[in-house]
Design an enzyme around this catalytic site. Sequence first.
Site, short mmCIF file in Angstrom:
data_model
loop_
_atom_site.label_atom_id
_atom_site.label_comp_id
_atom_site.label_asym_id
_atom_site.label_seq_id
_atom_site.Cartn_x
_atom_site.Cartn_y
_atom_site.Cartn_z
N ASP A 53 15.31 86.81 5.46
CA ASP A 53 15.11 85.58 6.29
C ASP A 53 14.07 85.15 6.76
OD1 ASP A 53 14.31 85.24 9.57
OD2 ASP A 53 16.10 85.44 9.36
N ASP A 71 17.30 74.04 4.66
CA ASP A 71 19.00 73.83 4.56
C ASP A 71 19.57 74.68 4.87
OD1 ASP A 71 21.68 72.86 3.93
OD2 ASP A 71 21.37 73.08 1.83
N PRO A 80 23.68 83.24 11.01
CA PRO A 80 22.01 83.94 10.93
C PRO A 80 21.85 82.70 12.13
CG PRO A 80 23.00 82.52 8.43
CD PRO A 80 24.34 82.53 9.83
#
Length: 216
Positions: A53, A71, A80
Site C-alpha cells: 500500500d 497513478d 483500494p
Amino acid sequence: EGATARDVLSHRSVAKTVMDDIDREVVELCREYLPNHHRGAFEDSRLELRHGDALEFLEKSGQRFDVAIIDVPDPLEVGPAYLLFTREFYELLRDRLGPGGIFVVQSGPTGPAFYEQCFSAVAGTIGSVFDGVSAYEAFVPSFGSTWGFVVGSLGRDPASMEAPEVDQLLKERVSGPLRHYDGTTHEGMFALPKYLRKAMADETRVITKADPLFVT
C-alpha cells in the site's frame, strides 16, 4: 505495467526510481506479457520495485523524493485508492518531497459530461496543501476520453515553462525520441478549456478521510 517507470528511467538525470504497486501478480503478468509497455524497465538497476500500500509505504518510509507520480484507480468506495485522494495523503506526500519537489496525480475525466465527478475537487484539495498547483489534460486512447492531471509543487510551476525550454531539457536529459511529448505538447496540455478553469476557480470541496470523495 512498467510504462511510467520506462519513461522516468529514460531521463539520464534520474539516479533512482521507486515503484510501489499493491498488486504483485498484475505486475508480474505485465512484466511477462506486455514487454512493449515496460521495454526492459524492470531490469534497470536504478529501479527499486516494491509491492504494498502506497500510503503505508510513505507513512513508514523516511525517504524523500524529488518527483512523485501517483497513478492510481479512481476513488471508488470499495476500491483500494480513495484515501490517496485526501488532504491527509497530500500533506504526507508534501513532507516526503525534497526542496523544490513536485508530484502529479491522475484526477479523473475532464470531458464536459464527467469533469465534475472528481477533477476540480482533487485540484481544490491539493490547493489546500500546496501553494503551487496547476493542472493539465491529455487524451487517453484506452479510456476514449480526455483525462485530467493535477500537479502540486514546492518549486517552480511547470505550467510556466515555454516550449523552447522544454525542448532543450528533453534534448539534454532524455535518451531516445518521444512519440507524444515535446515543448509544443507541453504548452497545449496546460491550456485548459474555459469550463475546467471555471470549475477549478469555483470549487469549494476539500477531500478528507472524514469526508472522502467517491465516484461511480
